[in-house]
Design a protein around this motif. Structure first.
Motif, PDB file in Angstrom:
ATOM      1  N   GLU A  71       0.808  -1.204   0.000  1.00  0.00           N
ATOM      2  CA  GLU A  71       0.000   0.000   0.000  1.00  0.00           C
ATOM      3  C   GLU A  71       0.850   1.268   0.000  1.00  0.00           C
ATOM      4  OE1 GLU A  71      -2.580   1.247   3.463  1.00  0.00           O
ATOM      5  OE2 GLU A  71      -4.048   0.279   2.138  1.00  0.00           O
ATOM      6  N   PHE A  72       2.004   1.255   0.677  1.00  0.00           N
ATOM      7  CA  PHE A  72       2.820   2.466   0.724  1.00  0.00           C
ATOM      8  C   PHE A  72       3.482   2.780  -0.624  1.00  0.00           C
ATOM      9  CE2 PHE A  72       5.712  -0.814   2.404  1.00  0.00           C
ATOM     10  CZ  PHE A  72       6.827  -0.637   1.605  1.00  0.00           C
ATOM     11  N   HIS A  73       3.357   1.887  -1.594  1.00  0.00           N
ATOM     12  CA  HIS A  73       3.828   2.157  -2.966  1.00  0.00           C
ATOM     13  C   HIS A  73       2.781   2.895  -3.800  1.00  0.00           C
ATOM     14  CE1 HIS A  73       6.381  -1.693  -2.414  1.00  0.00           C
ATOM     15  NE2 HIS A  73       7.182  -0.657  -2.316  1.00  0.00           N
ATOM     16  N   TYR A  74       1.572   3.030  -3.289  1.00  0.00           N
ATOM     17  CA  TYR A  74       0.439   3.525  -4.076  1.00  0.00           C
ATOM     18  C   TYR A  74       0.479   5.025  -4.351  1.00  0.00           C
ATOM     19  CZ  TYR A  74      -2.407  -0.765  -3.959  1.00  0.00           C
ATOM     20  OH  TYR A  74      -2.906  -2.019  -4.156  1.00  0.00           O
ATOM     21  N   ASN A  75      -0.107   5.382  -5.486  1.00  0.00           N
ATOM     22  CA  ASN A  75      -0.362   6.779  -5.840  1.00  0.00           C
ATOM     23  C   ASN A  75      -1.794   7.117  -5.409  1.00  0.00           C
ATOM     24  OD1 ASN A  75      -2.172   5.770  -7.793  1.00  0.00           O
ATOM     25  ND2 ASN A  75      -0.638   5.821  -9.408  1.00  0.00           N
ATOM     26  N   PRO A  76      -2.266   8.340  -5.641  1.00  0.00           N
ATOM     27  CA  PRO A  76      -3.633   8.692  -5.237  1.00  0.00           C
ATOM     28  C   PRO A  76      -4.735   7.909  -5.959  1.00  0.00           C
ATOM     29  CG  PRO A  76      -2.347  10.677  -5.597  1.00  0.00           C
ATOM     30  CD  PRO A  76      -1.522   9.527  -6.092  1.00  0.00           C
ATOM     31  N   LEU A  77      -4.407   7.229  -7.049  1.00  0.00           N
ATOM     32  CA  LEU A  77      -5.403   6.461  -7.794  1.00  0.00           C
ATOM     33  C   LEU A  77      -5.556   5.030  -7.287  1.00  0.00           C
ATOM     34  CD1 LEU A  77      -4.426   7.646 -11.382  1.00  0.00           C
ATOM     35  CD2 LEU A  77      -6.269   8.503  -9.917  1.00  0.00           C
ATOM     36  N   GLY A  78      -4.724   4.641  -6.293  1.00  0.00           N
ATOM     37  CA  GLY A  78      -4.831   3.298  -5.741  1.00  0.00           C
ATOM     38  C   GLY A  78      -4.069   2.244  -6.507  1.00  0.00           C
TER      39      GLY A  78
END
Length: 167
Positions: A71-78
């Motif tokens: 999850e900590f790799h995610y951008n605002p789009l998920g």
């Protein structure tokens, strides 16, 4: 040390002094250096701690990295941020060039061209990114990297040119 707690949305990690690796460039070949990291004899560089790399393999002309999307790799789009994907591709391509370099020779990336082919999420499974040297001259090298998801589907690929120089 990396500790991640997805539910609590906290993360703690540590890294070693990056000068450790820089000092070894003049004393070990690129292949020897990367294989020592893969065996755990040398610590991974800070960027690998930052993204929580799951594995590294190196042989002459090729490097394979493994990463479990988190999850900590995610951008605002998920989805996994393109910068994380580009970091994997750049590292695999450039380090594949590094495996061909003798003691006292360094390199730097001149460019990186990335193509993102599909979104990556935690559901994508473990990512495998393999870089290979396509052509190496005295002063430049061309390498490519391919990133596949846990089902073996191509998710992104890149080409990179590297400048080779004496230290």
């Amino acid at each position: 040390m990396t500790q991640t707690q997805q539910d609590g949305r906290t993360r703690t990690f540590g890294w070693t002094d990056p000068a450790v690796h820089a000092e070894l460039i003049g004393r070990r070949s690129g292949l020897d250096l990367l294989q020592a990291m893969a065996r755990g004899e040398l610590p991974a560089p800070p960027i690998m701690q930052l993204i929580d790399l799951a594995g590294l393999e190196a042989e002459e002309g090729s490097v394979t990295l493994r990463l479990d999307p988190q999850e900590f790799h995610y951008n605002p789009l998920g989805t996994v941020h393109g910068g994380v994907i580009s970091t994997l591709l750049d590292t695999a391509a450039a380090c594949s060039v590094h495996t061909t370099l003798p003691v006292g020779v360094g390199y730097t990336s001149l460019d990186l061209t990335v193509k993102f082919l599909r979104p990556i999420t935690i559901a994508s499974g473990r990512l495998t990114c393999t870089g290979s040297v396509l052509q190496r001259g005295r002063r430049t090298a061309l390498a490519e990297a391919r990133l596949v998801d846990g089902r073996g589907k191509l998710a992104a690929h890149a080409t990179s040119s590297c400048l080779i120089f004496d230290l």
